[in-house]
Design a protein around this motif. Structure first.
Motif, PDB file in Angstrom:
ATOM      1  N   LEU A  29     -20.924  88.802 -22.816  1.00 16.27           N
ATOM      2  CA  LEU A  29     -21.249  90.200 -22.581  1.00 16.27           C
ATOM      3  C   LEU A  29     -20.948  90.977 -23.857  1.00 16.27           C
ATOM      4  CD1 LEU A  29     -22.022  92.102 -20.074  1.00 16.27           C
ATOM      5  CD2 LEU A  29     -19.617  92.754 -20.126  1.00 16.27           C
ATOM      6  N   GLY A  30     -21.861  91.846 -24.252  1.00 16.30           N
ATOM      7  CA  GLY A  30     -21.631  92.635 -25.457  1.00 16.30           C
ATOM      8  C   GLY A  30     -22.897  92.773 -26.270  1.00 16.30           C
ATOM      9  N   PRO A  31     -22.758  93.037 -27.571  1.00 16.83           N
ATOM     10  CA  PRO A  31     -21.508  93.080 -28.332  1.00 16.83           C
ATOM     11  C   PRO A  31     -20.797  94.428 -28.235  1.00 16.83           C
ATOM     12  CG  PRO A  31     -23.355  93.457 -29.790  1.00 16.83           C
ATOM     13  CD  PRO A  31     -23.939  93.198 -28.437  1.00 16.83           C
ATOM     14  N   PHE A  32     -19.517  94.417 -28.632  1.00 18.42           N
ATOM     15  CA  PHE A  32     -18.690  95.607 -28.714  1.00 18.42           C
ATOM     16  C   PHE A  32     -18.310  95.833 -30.173  1.00 18.42           C
ATOM     17  CE2 PHE A  32     -18.081  93.704 -24.563  1.00 18.42           C
ATOM     18  CZ  PHE A  32     -18.242  94.785 -23.697  1.00 18.42           C
ATOM     19  N   SER A  33     -18.208  97.089 -30.546  1.00 15.61           N
ATOM     20  CA  SER A  33     -17.928  97.405 -31.946  1.00 15.61           C
ATOM     21  C   SER A  33     -16.440  97.418 -32.272  1.00 15.61           C
ATOM     22  CB  SER A  33     -18.525  98.773 -32.301  1.00 15.61           C
ATOM     23  OG  SER A  33     -17.999  99.784 -31.454  1.00 15.61           O
TER      24      SER A  33
ATOM     25  N   THR B 142     -15.098  81.882 -20.192  1.00 19.90           N
ATOM     26  CA  THR B 142     -14.910  80.557 -20.783  1.00 19.90           C
ATOM     27  C   THR B 142     -15.383  79.440 -19.852  1.00 19.90           C
ATOM     28  OG1 THR B 142     -12.655  80.436 -19.923  1.00 19.90           O
ATOM     29  CG2 THR B 142     -12.955  81.351 -22.136  1.00 19.90           C
ATOM     30  N   VAL B 143     -15.615  78.292 -20.457  1.00 17.67           N
ATOM     31  CA  VAL B 143     -16.025  77.097 -19.707  1.00 17.67           C
ATOM     32  C   VAL B 143     -14.830  76.151 -19.650  1.00 17.67           C
ATOM     33  CG1 VAL B 143     -17.624  75.159 -19.599  1.00 17.67           C
ATOM     34  CG2 VAL B 143     -18.401  77.364 -20.474  1.00 17.67           C
ATOM     35  N   GLU B 144     -14.137  76.116 -18.525  1.00 21.23           N
ATOM     36  CA  GLU B 144     -12.969  75.257 -18.304  1.00 21.23           C
ATOM     37  C   GLU B 144     -12.731  75.201 -16.800  1.00 21.23           C
ATOM     38  OE1 GLU B 144      -9.269  77.046 -19.749  1.00 21.23           O
ATOM     39  OE2 GLU B 144     -10.398  78.873 -20.219  1.00 21.23           O
ATOM     40  N   PRO B 145     -11.837  74.380 -16.336  1.00 17.89           N
ATOM     41  CA  PRO B 145     -11.640  74.274 -14.881  1.00 17.89           C
ATOM     42  C   PRO B 145     -11.308  75.614 -14.223  1.00 17.89           C
ATOM     43  CG  PRO B 145     -10.605  72.421 -15.992  1.00 17.89           C
ATOM     44  CD  PRO B 145     -11.084  73.353 -17.063  1.00 17.89           C
ATOM     45  N   PHE B 146     -10.557  76.452 -14.896  1.00 21.46           N
ATOM     46  CA  PHE B 146     -10.221  77.776 -14.366  1.00 21.46           C
ATOM     47  C   PHE B 146     -10.599  78.815 -15.438  1.00 21.46           C
ATOM     48  CE2 PHE B 146      -7.582  74.795 -12.081  1.00 21.46           C
ATOM     49  CZ  PHE B 146      -7.663  75.234 -10.762  1.00 21.46           C
ATOM     50  N   PRO B 147     -11.871  79.217 -15.496  1.00 21.15           N
ATOM     51  CA  PRO B 147     -12.342  80.108 -16.569  1.00 21.15           C
ATOM     52  C   PRO B 147     -11.623  81.459 -16.561  1.00 21.15           C
ATOM     53  CG  PRO B 147     -14.184  79.075 -15.439  1.00 21.15           C
ATOM     54  CD  PRO B 147     -12.961  78.782 -14.626  1.00 21.15           C
ATOM     55  N   ARG B 148     -11.612  82.080 -17.714  1.00 17.98           N
ATOM     56  CA  ARG B 148     -11.015  83.403 -17.893  1.00 17.98           C
ATOM     57  C   ARG B 148     -11.895  84.211 -18.837  1.00 17.98           C
ATOM     58  NH1 ARG B 148      -8.304  83.516 -22.834  1.00 17.98           N
ATOM     59  NH2 ARG B 148      -8.211  81.484 -23.878  1.00 17.98           N
ATOM     60  N   LEU B 149     -11.596  85.481 -18.978  1.00 18.17           N
ATOM     61  CA  LEU B 149     -12.340  86.369 -19.879  1.00 18.17           C
ATOM     62  C   LEU B 149     -11.627  86.420 -21.224  1.00 18.17           C
ATOM     63  CD1 LEU B 149     -13.152  89.292 -17.426  1.00 18.17           C
ATOM     64  CD2 LEU B 149     -14.759  87.611 -18.328  1.00 18.17           C
ATOM     65  N   SER B 150     -12.330  86.062 -22.273  1.00 13.56           N
ATOM     66  CA  SER B 150     -11.755  86.038 -23.618  1.00 13.56           C
ATOM     67  C   SER B 150     -12.611  86.888 -24.556  1.00 13.56           C
ATOM     68  CB  SER B 150     -11.695  84.589 -24.122  1.00 13.56           C
ATOM     69  OG  SER B 150     -11.224  84.529 -25.451  1.00 13.56           O
ATOM     70  N   ILE B 151     -11.978  87.545 -25.512  1.00 15.21           N
ATOM     71  CA  ILE B 151     -12.688  88.329 -26.519  1.00 15.21           C
ATOM     72  C   ILE B 151     -12.879  87.456 -27.751  1.00 15.21           C
ATOM     73  CG2 ILE B 151     -12.599  90.381 -27.998  1.00 15.21           C
ATOM     74  CD1 ILE B 151     -10.941  91.732 -25.801  1.00 15.21           C
ATOM     75  N   VAL B 152     -14.132  87.240 -28.147  1.00 19.85           N
ATOM     76  CA  VAL B 152     -14.446  86.333 -29.257  1.00 19.85           C
ATOM     77  C   VAL B 152     -15.390  87.042 -30.232  1.00 19.85           C
ATOM     78  CG1 VAL B 152     -14.130  84.287 -27.841  1.00 19.85           C
ATOM     79  CG2 VAL B 152     -16.415  85.318 -28.027  1.00 19.85           C
ATOM     80  N   ARG B 153     -15.526  86.428 -31.436  1.00 18.04           N
ATOM     81  CA  ARG B 153     -16.408  86.977 -32.465  1.00 18.04           C
ATOM     82  C   ARG B 153     -17.699  86.185 -32.626  1.00 18.04           C
ATOM     83  NH1 ARG B 153     -14.682  91.132 -35.269  1.00 18.04           N
ATOM     84  NH2 ARG B 153     -12.457  91.563 -35.470  1.00 18.04           N
TER      85      ARG B 153
ATOM     86  N   PRO C 231     -22.153  92.192 -39.592  1.00 16.66           N
ATOM     87  CA  PRO C 231     -22.561  91.977 -38.197  1.00 16.66           C
ATOM     88  C   PRO C 231     -21.787  90.848 -37.537  1.00 16.66           C
ATOM     89  CG  PRO C 231     -24.227  91.157 -39.727  1.00 16.66           C
ATOM     90  CD  PRO C 231     -23.239  91.926 -40.540  1.00 16.66           C
ATOM     91  N   GLU C 232     -21.212  89.962 -38.356  1.00 18.30           N
ATOM     92  CA  GLU C 232     -20.449  88.851 -37.789  1.00 18.30           C
ATOM     93  C   GLU C 232     -19.136  89.310 -37.161  1.00 18.30           C
ATOM     94  OE1 GLU C 232     -19.118  89.393 -42.031  1.00 18.30           O
ATOM     95  OE2 GLU C 232     -21.036  89.348 -40.964  1.00 18.30           O
ATOM     96  N   ARG C 233     -18.754  90.541 -37.398  1.00 11.46           N
ATOM     97  CA  ARG C 233     -17.508  91.053 -36.824  1.00 11.46           C
ATOM     98  C   ARG C 233     -17.689  91.646 -35.429  1.00 11.46           C
ATOM     99  NH1 ARG C 233     -14.730  94.135 -42.053  1.00 11.46           N
ATOM    100  NH2 ARG C 233     -14.487  92.258 -43.359  1.00 11.46           N
ATOM    101  N   ALA C 234     -18.897  91.592 -34.908  1.00 15.24           N
ATOM    102  CA  ALA C 234     -19.125  92.092 -33.550  1.00 15.24           C
ATOM    103  C   ALA C 234     -18.293  91.279 -32.560  1.00 15.24           C
ATOM    104  CB  ALA C 234     -20.607  91.991 -33.202  1.00 15.24           C
ATOM    105  N   LEU C 235     -17.869  91.912 -31.496  1.00 14.10           N
ATOM    106  CA  LEU C 235     -17.007  91.282 -30.500  1.00 14.10           C
ATOM    107  C   LEU C 235     -17.776  91.047 -29.205  1.00 14.10           C
ATOM    108  CD1 LEU C 235     -13.910  93.529 -31.148  1.00 14.10           C
ATOM    109  CD2 LEU C 235     -14.078  91.116 -31.721  1.00 14.10           C
ATOM    110  N   TRP C 236     -17.453  89.961 -28.550  1.00 16.57           N
ATOM    111  CA  TRP C 236     -18.112  89.585 -27.302  1.00 16.57           C
ATOM    112  C   TRP C 236     -17.064  89.286 -26.242  1.00 16.57           C
ATOM    113  CZ3 TRP C 236     -23.472  89.644 -27.342  1.00 16.57           C
ATOM    114  CH2 TRP C 236     -24.073  89.693 -28.595  1.00 16.57           C
ATOM    115  N   LEU C 237     -17.413  89.578 -25.024  1.00 13.42           N
ATOM    116  CA  LEU C 237     -16.578  89.210 -23.885  1.00 13.42           C
ATOM    117  C   LEU C 237     -17.131  87.908 -23.318  1.00 13.42           C
ATOM    118  CD1 LEU C 237     -14.135  90.428 -22.452  1.00 13.42           C
ATOM    119  CD2 LEU C 237     -15.698  91.504 -20.827  1.00 13.42           C
TER     120      LEU C 237
END
Length: 580
Positions: A335-339, A314-325, A305-311
């Motif tokens: 947002l997620g999780p994604f398989s 990010t928390v920074e001056p100019f946030p972006r969308l990152s895919i993390v585990r 289950p730890e391999r699930a992916l999340w969108l």
């Protein structure tokens, strides 16, 4: 008066010798894997007796529907090839007459007989009482893993030196199966199998290893719960669940269990440890937790289950969308999780179409921008990005995009749906159906991920709720859920006052603390088990500490719509009916 001298019978008197049995070896090609949603495109059959071929039956069949492109690639059967072919209602009587009075043989027989039975039902024919022999099942019983790595038709055909190479065409595969059948019958001679009756009995007989391990089920109770197969060192080999532990565990030591991986596991196992549970929900959740903890080698699902992916926004001056585990307690939105990575990337692309967040991965700060040390990406050069990296977009202007993205992820997904539909409609008008379908897939990935995320967020947002569901014996099943994690389960006997049972269960429930992300205190799979348990009619909320609701404009309202878009999709016309 003539005297009658008694004579000793032969072994052949005990049944029909295999040399005198007429086999019809059949293979089908279809438009898919299920008889309920697919149809037959080709039937091939070979009739043999005593090693001699007596006849062949082969015909293409018009399935009455489009053949999916990947099926055409696999089999070589195209839509043009079946246009003039007869329909199944014309072909079926001829095949049934060809096979009448014979023993039906197929490689993975449940697949072929399932389609033939469904065709008989659709055409109004009674299914003949064919004796059926499955060469996959026979191979699993006769051959060892040292001889063949698997029991696929191609593997067995090479092992037995078949004269025909399987190629996913019905007659060729049936001919290869004939050679496999003959090779298996030769092997069966060493097991004392010489008649049809002995052959069918052999197929219903457990392996020696299964018979030897039957005692492992002796002490298992007839109760709901979880069972763990363990080897001599105590290593957990397999974890399963059942409403009746004893019946389920005993099935592993019978002929009905034909999966080679499971048989291999039974050969290694030295004990079965049961864990009795109060309810089926507890058993389902315990199974998931034990699989995640022990990662048994013979369990295929839920091991990581730890391999699930999340969108992640990010928390920074100019946030972006990152895919993390991993969801961290860092104030970010998830947002997620994604398989799968591809699904997460498609969801991210759909969100980028609606909200112009930066897509570069470089750390971006105001000092770095003012010093001119930020790199300019290709999207900025072609006008697809506001380019905050070079000061074209201020931090305040960019913050509006971030707030819009945050609102979409947590609630109103309409901006993503609208942007996708505009793009899909334009591509469809330009007859660019493949690109329109790709946009549909992106939107579907986003909506399904967002719907899942919003359901989990609603559940994990409640500090505690107690729910009840009618039990089979007339009583009630109870569950205490805290921050999305199952904290306790129990039952209320029929006719008993519920309050004492509810109070006792709440007092004994596990202490749970909130975690980050939509599924912070439990895995997404566990939380979805709880949600499924609450779905049937009759479920009741007893107590709720918190607000349990999904956003009115959330992704859940679009799930039926996107599922219908896929159901209306016609193979060969990708994108034409992408979204209506």
């Amino acid at each position: 008066m003539t005297s009658v001298h008694p004579a000793q019978g032969t072994f052949d008197d005990l049944g029909t010798p295999l040399s005198e049995v007429t086999f019809v070896v059949v293979d089908l090609e279809t438009t898919g894997g299920s008889p309920t949603g697919s149809a037959i495109t080709e039937i091939g059959a070979v009739k043999v007796r005593g090693g001699e071929r007596l006849g062949e039956f082969a015909t293409l069949v018009d399935p009455g529907r489009e053949i999916p492109p990947f099926i055409s690639v696999l089999t070589g059967i195209t839509q043009q090839m079946v246009v003039q072919a007869p329909r199944i209602e014309t072909v079926l009587p001829s095949f049934l007459e060809f096979a009448r009075g014979c023993v039906l043989v197929a490689h993975n027989a449940p697949f072929d007989t399932g389609f033939l039975r469904a065709a008989c039902t659709a055409c109004g024919y009674a299914w003949p009482a064919f004796p059926v022999v499955d060469t996959v099942d026979l191979a699993r019983r006769v051959l060892t893993r040292d001889e063949v790595p698997d029991c696929k038709l191609g593997t067995l055909a090479r092992f037995f030196g078949a004269g025909t190479e399987p190629c996913h065409r019905a007659l060729a595969d049936a001919a290869a199966t004939v050679d496999v059948l003959h090779g298996l019958i030769e092997r069966l001679g060493s097991f004392g199998v010489h008649s049809l009756e002995e052959l069918r009995g052999f197929a219903r007989t457990p392996t020696p290893e299964q018979r030897r391990k039957r005692h492992l089920a002796d002490a298992i109770p007839n109760a709901p719960g979880v069972y763990l197969f363990e080897d001599e060192r105590g290593e957990v080999l397999y974890v399963g669940k059942s409403r009746d532990l004893r019946t389920r565990v005993r099935s592993y030591f019978t002929a009905s269990e034909t999966r080679w991986r499971v048989r291999e596991m039974v050969g290694i196992a030295e004990r079965v440890r049961p864990i009795v549970c109060a309810t089926a929900l507890e058993a389902e959740v315990r199974e998931l937790r034990l699989i995640a903890e022990h990662k048994p080698r013979y369990n295929r699902r839920s091991r990581h289950p730890e391999r699930a992916l999340w969108l992640k926004l990010t928390v920074e001056p100019f946030p972006r969308l990152s895919i993390v585990r991993e969801c961290r307690d860092d104030g970010a939105d998830y947002l997620g999780p994604f398989s799968a990575t591809r699904t997460a990337e498609e969801a991210r692309a759909a969100l980028h179409e609606a909200v112009p967040l930066r897509q570069c991965t470089q750390p971006l700060t105001l000092r770095k921008i003012s010093a001119g040390r930020a790199r300019v990406c290709a999207l900025a050069e072609i006008g697809r990005c506001g380019a905050p990296c070079v000061g074209r977009e201020s931090a305040q202007e960019y913050a509006r995009h971030v707030e819009r993205a945050r609102a979409v992820m947590s609630g109103d997904v309409l901006p993503v749906v609208t942007a996708a539909r505009v793009r899909i409609d334009r591509l469809a008008l330009e007859l660019r159906y493949e690109e329109a379908a790709a946009q549909r897939d992106r939107l579907a990935a986003f909506l399904r991920g967002a719907a899942r995320s919003q359901r989990l967020t609603a559940l994990s947002g409640c500090a505690e709720f107690v729910a009840a569901r009618p039990a089979a014996d007339g009583g009630w099943e109870l569950a205490v859920v805290r921050y999305g994690r199952l904290a306790a389960t129990g039952t209320i006997p029929s006719g008993a006052h519920p309050r004492p049972y509810v109070d006792a269960l709440v007092a004994a429930a596990e202490t749970v603390f909130p975690g980050p992300g939509p599924a912070g205190s439990a895995t997404a799979e566990e939380m979805e088990c709880v949600l499924r348990w609450l779905d049937p009619p009759g479920a009741r909320l007893v107590e709720v500490d918190g607000t349990w609701s999904c956003p009115a404009g959330g992704a859940e309202r679009w799930r039926t719509w996107i599922d219908r878009a896929y159901a209306d999709h016609v193979p060969g016309e990708r994108g034409r009916h992408a979204l209506r």
